[in-house]
Design an enzyme around this catalytic site. Structure first.
Site, mmCIF file in Angstrom:
data_model
loop_
_atom_site.group_PDB
_atom_site.id
_atom_site.type_symbol
_atom_site.label_atom_id
_atom_site.label_comp_id
_atom_site.label_asym_id
_atom_site.label_seq_id
_atom_site.Cartn_x
_atom_site.Cartn_y
_atom_site.Cartn_z
ATOM 1 C CD GLU A 59 -2.970 1.247 2.178
ATOM 2 O OE1 GLU A 59 -3.687 2.270 2.266
ATOM 3 O OE2 GLU A 59 -3.168 0.217 2.849
ATOM 4 C CD GLU A 84 1.577 8.210 5.327
ATOM 5 O OE1 GLU A 84 2.116 9.331 5.210
ATOM 6 O OE2 GLU A 84 0.667 7.790 4.581
ATOM 7 C CG ASP A 116 10.324 8.076 -2.412
ATOM 8 O OD1 ASP A 116 9.270 7.582 -2.842
ATOM 9 O OD2 ASP A 116 10.942 8.973 -3.010
ATOM 10 C CG ASP A 138 -1.220 15.766 -1.830
ATOM 11 O OD1 ASP A 138 -1.822 16.428 -2.703
ATOM 12 O OD2 ASP A 138 -0.616 16.286 -0.888
ATOM 13 C CE LYS A 142 -1.556 26.093 -6.692
ATOM 14 N NZ LYS A 142 -0.641 27.082 -6.060
ATOM 15 C CG ASP A 174 -11.656 12.917 -2.257
ATOM 16 O OD1 ASP A 174 -10.537 12.388 -2.065
ATOM 17 O OD2 ASP A 174 -11.921 14.088 -1.908
ATOM 18 C CB THR A 208 -9.745 5.380 4.139
ATOM 19 O OG1 THR A 208 -10.198 6.394 3.242
ATOM 20 C CG2 THR A 208 -9.335 4.144 3.345
ATOM 21 N NE ARG A 209 -7.631 8.386 9.781
ATOM 22 C CZ ARG A 209 -6.850 8.456 10.860
ATOM 23 N NH1 ARG A 209 -6.318 9.619 11.195
ATOM 24 N NH2 ARG A 209 -6.639 7.397 11.597
ATOM 25 C CE1 TYR A 210 -6.257 11.673 5.008
ATOM 26 C CE2 TYR A 210 -5.882 9.304 4.959
ATOM 27 C CZ TYR A 210 -5.499 10.573 5.360
ATOM 28 O OH TYR A 210 -4.373 10.739 6.125
#
Length: 229
Positions: A59, A84, A116, A138, A142, A174, A208-210
């Site tokens: 993941e 993470e 990474d 993320d 832009k 999302d 997930t919380r996101y």
């Protein structure tokens, strides 16, 4: 040579550095202690799984780790490495594994890579991973930041190398910009086939919380499953 997007614009290669925050608010003393004492018992590579996993799953951007924990618990015969770099999220995971006054519980099939994920991918043998998860990354919305997105032609090539033929890559987002970006990048790729795309989270995808935050804000999540050729 830089890849092109669907409009023929040259895409810059991903920079060999991490962007974004690695640390938020100051950790509590106990969290600092767990980072020093418990994280080394989970850090991968370094700490092998306590089982002989039938498959290796990965993941990228585990965030709050609730997805990783649920996947590991539901599939006890696989080994999952959750990547993470945000230390506050890692500290939250460690606090759940080691409640105050209790002995730490180290999941036998879950390990943490706190560096990474791209460098980790480059060091993995070809065909060594069976599933890859990218949950609500993320979006770097832009256009000039497109090179920072994990979904990128150069990264797709590396993922295709480490995924076994028939391996699965699950992606959720999302963000409308990232959703369009995923469709665009994969439409130009020949190493993956789209197995499924939906706006309803599949039953075997842990929440997930996101995702909950996006739903509360009225944003529509998209879920893709790609298969490696």
């Amino acid at each position: 040579m830089a890849a092109d997007d669907a409009a023929g614009r040259a895409l810059k290669p991903p920079p060999d550095r991490l962007y974004g925050r690695a640390r938020g608010h100051a950790l509590r003393a106990r969290q600092e202690e767990l980072i020093e004492t418990l994280l080394p018992r989970l850090r991968w590579p370094g700490q092998d799984f306590a089982i002989a996993p039938r498959e290796l799953w990965l993941e990228v951007g585990a965030g709050g780790f609730e997805h990783a924990e649920a996947i590991a618990a539901a599939n006890p015969d696989i080994g999952l490495v959750a990547c993470e770099v945000f230390v506050n999220c890692i500290a939250s995971l460690l606090s759940r594994l080691a409640p105050e006054g209790a002995e730490p519980t180290v999941p036998p099939n879950l390990r943490v890579h706190d560096d990474d994920a791209r460098a980790l991918l480059r060091g993995l043998p070809a065909g060594s991973v069976s599933r890859l998860f990218l949950m609500f990354p993320d979006p770097w919305p832009k256009a000039r930041h497109a090179k920072r997105r994990f979904v990128h032609p150069a990264i797709l090539a590396e993922v295709a190398r480490v995924l076994r033929p028939g391996g699965l890559w699950r992606i959720a987002s999302d963000d409308p910009t990232y959703q369009q970006w995923v469709d665009e990048v994969f439409s130009n790729d020949v190493t993956f086939s789209l197995l499924n795309k939906t706006t309803s989270r599949p039953d075997d995808w842990p929440a997930t919380r996101y995702e909950a935050k996006a739903t509360k804000a009225g944003r529509q999540s998209h879920y893709w499953t790609f298969v490696s050729k």
